[in-house]
Each structure stands twice: as structure tokens, then as C-alpha cells.
Design a protein around this motif. Sequence first.
Motif, mmCIF file in Angstrom:
data_model
loop_
_atom_site.group_PDB
_atom_site.id
_atom_site.type_symbol
_atom_site.label_atom_id
_atom_site.label_comp_id
_atom_site.label_asym_id
_atom_site.label_seq_id
_atom_site.Cartn_x
_atom_site.Cartn_y
_atom_site.Cartn_z
ATOM 1 N N LEU A 183 -2.785 -1.543 -11.194
ATOM 2 C CA LEU A 183 -3.717 -0.857 -10.630
ATOM 3 C C LEU A 183 -3.768 0.708 -10.109
ATOM 4 C CD1 LEU A 183 -6.940 -1.193 -9.509
ATOM 5 C CD2 LEU A 183 -6.078 -2.287 -7.305
ATOM 6 N N SER A 184 -2.591 0.762 -9.535
ATOM 7 C CA SER A 184 -2.363 2.231 -8.959
ATOM 8 C C SER A 184 -1.887 3.131 -10.127
ATOM 9 C CB SER A 184 -0.973 2.023 -7.946
ATOM 10 O OG SER A 184 -1.241 1.030 -6.988
ATOM 11 N N GLY A 203 19.407 0.360 -2.439
ATOM 12 C CA GLY A 203 18.185 -0.268 -2.142
ATOM 13 C C GLY A 203 17.170 0.133 -2.509
ATOM 14 N N ARG A 204 15.983 -0.649 -2.502
ATOM 15 C CA ARG A 204 14.573 -0.356 -3.295
ATOM 16 C C ARG A 204 14.078 0.717 -2.494
ATOM 17 N NH1 ARG A 204 17.729 -3.619 -6.163
ATOM 18 N NH2 ARG A 204 17.090 -5.956 -6.241
ATOM 19 N N LYS A 205 14.022 0.868 -1.269
ATOM 20 C CA LYS A 205 13.560 2.195 -0.396
ATOM 21 C C LYS A 205 14.273 3.325 -0.755
ATOM 22 C CE LYS A 205 12.541 1.619 3.780
ATOM 23 N NZ LYS A 205 12.736 1.146 5.210
ATOM 24 N N GLY A 206 15.388 3.187 -0.721
ATOM 25 C CA GLY A 206 16.261 4.565 -1.065
ATOM 26 C C GLY A 206 15.996 4.962 -2.512
ATOM 27 N N SER A 207 15.757 4.080 -3.419
ATOM 28 C CA SER A 207 15.607 4.543 -4.839
ATOM 29 C C SER A 207 14.322 5.274 -4.990
ATOM 30 C CB SER A 207 15.499 3.089 -5.638
ATOM 31 O OG SER A 207 15.274 3.509 -6.958
ATOM 32 N N LEU A 208 13.319 4.697 -4.099
ATOM 33 C CA LEU A 208 11.724 5.440 -4.197
ATOM 34 C C LEU A 208 12.044 6.766 -3.500
ATOM 35 C CD1 LEU A 208 9.652 2.418 -3.435
ATOM 36 C CD2 LEU A 208 9.808 3.835 -5.589
ATOM 37 N N MET A 209 12.794 6.943 -2.376
ATOM 38 C CA MET A 209 13.083 7.971 -1.696
ATOM 39 C C MET A 209 13.837 9.188 -2.532
ATOM 40 S SD MET A 209 12.678 9.453 1.500
ATOM 41 C CE MET A 209 12.897 7.959 2.631
ATOM 42 N N VAL A 210 14.776 8.524 -3.401
ATOM 43 C CA VAL A 210 15.474 9.421 -4.277
ATOM 44 C C VAL A 210 14.360 9.965 -5.616
ATOM 45 C CG1 VAL A 210 17.083 9.563 -6.527
ATOM 46 C CG2 VAL A 210 17.749 8.603 -4.104
ATOM 47 N N ALA A 211 13.732 8.954 -5.896
ATOM 48 C CA ALA A 211 12.725 9.478 -7.054
ATOM 49 C C ALA A 211 11.574 10.523 -6.415
ATOM 50 C CB ALA A 211 11.815 7.961 -7.428
ATOM 51 N N SER A 212 11.291 10.427 -5.210
ATOM 52 C CA SER A 212 10.521 11.141 -4.744
ATOM 53 C C SER A 212 10.610 12.937 -4.837
ATOM 54 C CB SER A 212 9.777 11.052 -3.296
ATOM 55 O OG SER A 212 9.322 9.746 -3.254
ATOM 56 N N ILE A 213 12.254 13.118 -4.632
ATOM 57 C CA ILE A 213 12.468 14.512 -4.550
ATOM 58 C C ILE A 213 12.246 15.301 -5.952
ATOM 59 C CG2 ILE A 213 14.427 15.820 -4.240
ATOM 60 C CD1 ILE A 213 15.232 13.485 -2.245
ATOM 61 N N SER A 256 0.854 -1.181 0.014
ATOM 62 C CA SER A 256 0.133 -0.075 0.017
ATOM 63 C C SER A 256 0.883 1.288 0.086
ATOM 64 C CB SER A 256 -0.834 0.192 1.207
ATOM 65 O OG SER A 256 -1.915 -0.988 1.199
ATOM 66 N N ILE A 257 1.769 1.082 0.806
ATOM 67 C CA ILE A 257 2.908 2.282 0.837
ATOM 68 C C ILE A 257 3.619 2.649 -0.546
ATOM 69 C CG2 ILE A 257 4.789 3.276 1.898
ATOM 70 C CD1 ILE A 257 3.718 2.281 4.506
ATOM 71 N N VAL A 258 4.302 1.520 -1.002
ATOM 72 C CA VAL A 258 5.030 1.722 -2.168
ATOM 73 C C VAL A 258 4.038 1.970 -3.390
ATOM 74 C CG1 VAL A 258 7.114 0.468 -1.325
ATOM 75 C CG2 VAL A 258 5.186 -0.830 -2.824
ATOM 76 N N ALA A 259 2.800 1.432 -3.491
ATOM 77 C CA ALA A 259 1.759 1.757 -4.526
ATOM 78 C C ALA A 259 1.396 3.208 -4.767
ATOM 79 C CB ALA A 259 0.308 1.223 -4.250
ATOM 80 N N LEU A 260 1.788 4.158 -3.933
ATOM 81 C CA LEU A 260 1.835 5.593 -3.871
ATOM 82 C C LEU A 260 2.662 6.010 -5.167
ATOM 83 C CD1 LEU A 260 1.760 6.643 -0.246
ATOM 84 C CD2 LEU A 260 0.201 7.116 -1.530
ATOM 85 N N GLY A 261 3.947 5.272 -5.478
ATOM 86 C CA GLY A 261 4.668 5.489 -6.340
ATOM 87 C C GLY A 261 4.021 5.365 -7.876
ATOM 88 N N PRO A 262 3.501 4.260 -8.088
ATOM 89 C CA PRO A 262 2.577 4.412 -9.239
ATOM 90 C C PRO A 262 1.600 5.098 -9.616
ATOM 91 C CG PRO A 262 2.888 1.933 -8.238
ATOM 92 C CD PRO A 262 3.487 2.899 -7.746
ATOM 93 N N ILE A 263 0.851 5.458 -8.323
ATOM 94 C CA ILE A 263 -0.195 6.376 -8.303
ATOM 95 C C ILE A 263 0.414 7.819 -9.008
ATOM 96 C CG2 ILE A 263 -1.784 7.979 -7.109
ATOM 97 C CD1 ILE A 263 -2.345 5.466 -5.099
ATOM 98 N N CYS A 321 3.626 11.470 -3.551
ATOM 99 C CA CYS A 321 5.242 11.346 -3.104
ATOM 100 C C CYS A 321 5.275 11.969 -1.627
ATOM 101 C CB CYS A 321 6.023 11.964 -4.003
ATOM 102 S SG CYS A 321 6.581 10.891 -5.401
ATOM 103 N N LEU A 322 4.682 13.036 -1.240
ATOM 104 C CA LEU A 322 4.971 13.685 0.218
ATOM 105 C C LEU A 322 4.492 12.859 1.095
ATOM 106 C CD1 LEU A 322 3.419 17.321 -0.446
ATOM 107 C CD2 LEU A 322 5.871 16.419 0.190
ATOM 108 N N VAL A 323 3.395 11.847 0.901
ATOM 109 C CA VAL A 323 2.910 10.771 1.673
ATOM 110 C C VAL A 323 4.036 9.435 1.680
ATOM 111 C CG1 VAL A 323 1.158 9.272 2.523
ATOM 112 C CG2 VAL A 323 0.694 11.521 1.461
ATOM 113 N N LEU A 324 4.458 9.064 0.439
ATOM 114 C CA LEU A 324 5.477 8.243 0.230
ATOM 115 C C LEU A 324 6.764 8.329 1.126
ATOM 116 C CD1 LEU A 324 6.167 5.335 -1.382
ATOM 117 C CD2 LEU A 324 7.186 6.845 -3.280
ATOM 118 N N MET A 325 7.306 9.482 1.105
ATOM 119 C CA MET A 325 8.494 9.518 1.795
ATOM 120 C C MET A 325 8.678 9.253 3.321
ATOM 121 S SD MET A 325 9.957 12.800 -0.195
ATOM 122 C CE MET A 325 11.476 12.830 0.364
ATOM 123 N N PRO A 326 7.699 9.769 3.857
ATOM 124 C CA PRO A 326 7.776 9.150 5.570
ATOM 125 C C PRO A 326 6.982 7.939 5.591
ATOM 126 C CG PRO A 326 5.774 10.924 5.111
ATOM 127 C CD PRO A 326 6.720 11.037 3.847
ATOM 128 N N GLY A 327 6.146 7.237 4.685
ATOM 129 C CA GLY A 327 5.815 6.008 4.814
ATOM 130 C C GLY A 327 7.001 4.953 4.495
#
Length: 485
Positions: free
Chosen positions: A181-182, A113-123, A53-60, A210-216
Motif C-alpha cells: 500500500l505504501s 538489526g532491522r532498524k539499523g538496516s533502515l537507518m543505513v538505507a536512508s543515508i 506507520s513509521i517503517v512504511a515511510l521506507g516503501p513510500i 527518509c528524513l522523517v523515517l530516520m528520527p522516527g
Amino acid sequence: MSSEIAAEDGLRKPLLHTGSWYRMAGMGSRQSSIMGSSIQIIRESISIFLCVSIVALGPIQFGFTCGYSNPTQADVIKDLGLTISEFSIFGSLANVGAMVGAIASGQIAEYIGRKGSLMVASIPNIIGWLAISFAKDSSFLFMGRLLAGFGVGIISYTVPVYIAEIAPQNMRGSLGAVNQLSITIGIMLAYLMGLFLPWRMLAIFGTLPCLVLMPGLFFIPESPRWLAKMGMNEDFETSLQVLRGFETDISTEVNEIKRSVASSSKRTAIKFSEFKRKRYWYPLTVGIGLLMLQQLSGINGVLFYSSSIFLSAGISSGKAATFGIGTIQVIVTGIATTLVDNAGRRILLLVSSSLMTASSLLVAVAFFLKDVLPESSHSVLEILALAGLVILVVGFSVGLGAIPWVMMSEILPVSIKSLAGSVATLANWLSATVVTLTANMLLTWSSGGTFTIYALVSAFTVAFIAMWVPETKGKTLEEIQWSFR
């Protein structure tokens, strides 16, 4: 050398954050084993579903970026005094940024890592949307679109890989399909909010996922397979235990992952000549083939220009019909996520591409007949074209939308996953760019001819799946990799 390792760990460690609360929960769960196996299953599901649910914010965010240009075109052109061609450049720059992001995605996901990569993508995503919302001219608009696209390119590779690496084998297909789906939810949100919000406010709304994804990301564990590959054995076992439930015996899965990582790390560099071996070229061909054919079927041409396609078919309320198509896509993709692990990947892909072939032909026939039949029969042809477009979107949503991303994350060998995954994602974005750039010109040339081309590509997709694509349902990632040897 040791200072380099320390520096790397200094970058990675804050992003791992498997979290002390997991260990506390683990101690509590061991003390309350009386609650039984049913509670254990619920705990495991909650953990997995929380992560997805948290990483699905990325594809949204991905879907919102794709959908943003559809409802905002007239207002952006009017407010900033752009030409149609300048707005077309604005729309396509997301694809350009995504291609750059796709090239970098594999290496970023391997290094931090996968989480670090999503953090980098959010900025860059957040900065990009803010640049669009405050744009006074085309330069800020273009820069913002490029930055948002760059983030989306990283997300499009990382999220399917993360989900595949954390999911139990019996849930991997359904959870992997949540990625698509996201995306469809993101597209639908852009269509829906675009009916009510001005384009600047809509861009600010675009920062929210992405503002919700980063702390999630700080509340979910890193991929256990990546942790194992990095030699972080304590974090690896903690992460896997969290994902499977604290009462679950993970020893068999731990040994499988360790064996897989050990065999892939014996050879750190793959020579180009080694790609002649089936274990490399076969999964790479399937992964790239599926992700290219997904786009070359013309789906982005339909989704990006649906309003004008509806108008040329004689349907006056193009925007309402577009939102209807977006809603149908979400509903059917949601149904499809429940079928992936039951029906299997291969059969859904065959059904999906067959439906797309038939529906593209139906739309083509409707447009060809519109040019030759009297005007009294046009109302029937409008219904025929609308039905064809709905079936096309339904067909895509059943399989070809979600499953290529699921299979890409399943079949690529660990030793070449970062490079091969980047190449496959880049191929997808290149194909998407070709379709979005040519669709308008092709539709101007001949609407019937355009859908005939899409039908031929979909027919080739049916043959490609029948001849090349293996079934991966019910197999562990390690078993899939061994099957290509």
C-alpha cells in the motif's frame, strides 16, 4: 574476542533504543490495571500501528523512486540535453542499485538489526536525491539514481521482514500488506507532485520520507525475534511486551520464539547439500517463485510506460489516465490490506492472478482488433483497452502486489532468512529489470503480442499458486516453519 563483541554492541546499541519511556509507560500501565482489557487492546494496536506507520515511510520512498521517472522524462531530457536512451539508462539504474542493495540487505539486517538496516538505507537515499536535484550533467544524475536504488533495495527486504516479526499472528497479513500500500502511495505521490513541481524540486521532495523515517526509528522497538537471535534477552522481552501491551501475558510467545531461535542456532552454517531437504528448498522455491512471477506478469511495463500505452490505444490524455491508474491502485491495495487475514493469502493470490490473465488477454484482443477493424470501431476498442488496463491494475493490487512480500517474510526459515531473503529480493529486482528493459521494445514490436506474453505468464502464475503455495493465515511464524519439516 571480547573486544570484537564490545565493538559490535557499540554499533548495534544506539540503533536498538528500545527506550526508557516504554518502561515508564509499562510501570504506569501496571498501576492502572483497573482500566481493563479494552484499553489494553487499544494500547497494543497503537504500538503496532505506530511501528508500521513509521517503517512504511521506507516503501513510500520505494514507490516514489519507481514513479519519479514517469512525469519528469521530457523536462530532464530538455534541461540536461539527454537522449532518450540516456534517460532510459537513468530510469533503469534504480533497478541496478536495488539489485546491489538486495544482495547486501540480508547481511546488513542480520548484523545491525532491522532498524539499523533502515537507518543505513536512508543515508544513500537522501544523498542520491540531492545529487539528482543538483545535477548539471548525466554523471550526477546517474550516480544519484544508483544511490537511491541501493537504499530502495535494502528497504524492499527489510520492511516486510520487520513487520512480519513484530505483528501478532492474527494481524500479520493485513499489516504486511501495508508495505505494498505504501509503495502505491509513493508512486501516486510522484505522479501527482510531478504535475505541479519541476523535476529538481520533485527530487528534493523525494528526500522527505527518509528524513522523517530516520528520527522516527528511535521511537519504535527493534524486532523481538532479531533481538532473541542475537541473545539480547532483556531487550527481546521488553520489545515484545511493548508490542503486545504491558498487561498482556507474553510468556507463551516468548517460549515459542526462544525455542525457534535455539533450534535454528544449533547449526550456524547450512551446507549446500542440505538445501535438498524440504524444509529449505520448498519455502525458498515458493518465495522466489512468487516474487519473480509478480514482476514477470508485466506490471512494471504497464506502470512505467502507461502514458505511451494509452497513446497507442488512442487515448489522448495519457498523463491524466496514468494518475487515474495510480489512484485506483492505492484504493484497491487499501481494500486488499483488510482482506489478507480474513480471506487468506492463497485465495487472494488465485483471484489476483486470474484477473490479470483475463485482463491481459482483453487488452491483447483490443490491440489485435485495432489493426484489422475499420477506424469507426476504434472508440469501442479504446474503451476495451482502458477497461483491460484498469482490471489488470486492480487484479495486481488485490493480491500479487502485496502478498508475495508478506509470504517471503513469513515462510523463509530463520536459519537461512538473511541469505534466502536477499536471493528472493534480488530475483524480484532482476525480473523487474528484465520487464522494464524489454517492455518498450516489445510494445514497439506488437502491443497485442506483448500483452499475450503477459497473459501466458499470469496463467502460469495461477497454476504455480494452485500447486505450490501453502496457506499461512492464522499461523505463528514458528508454526509455518515447522509445517515445512
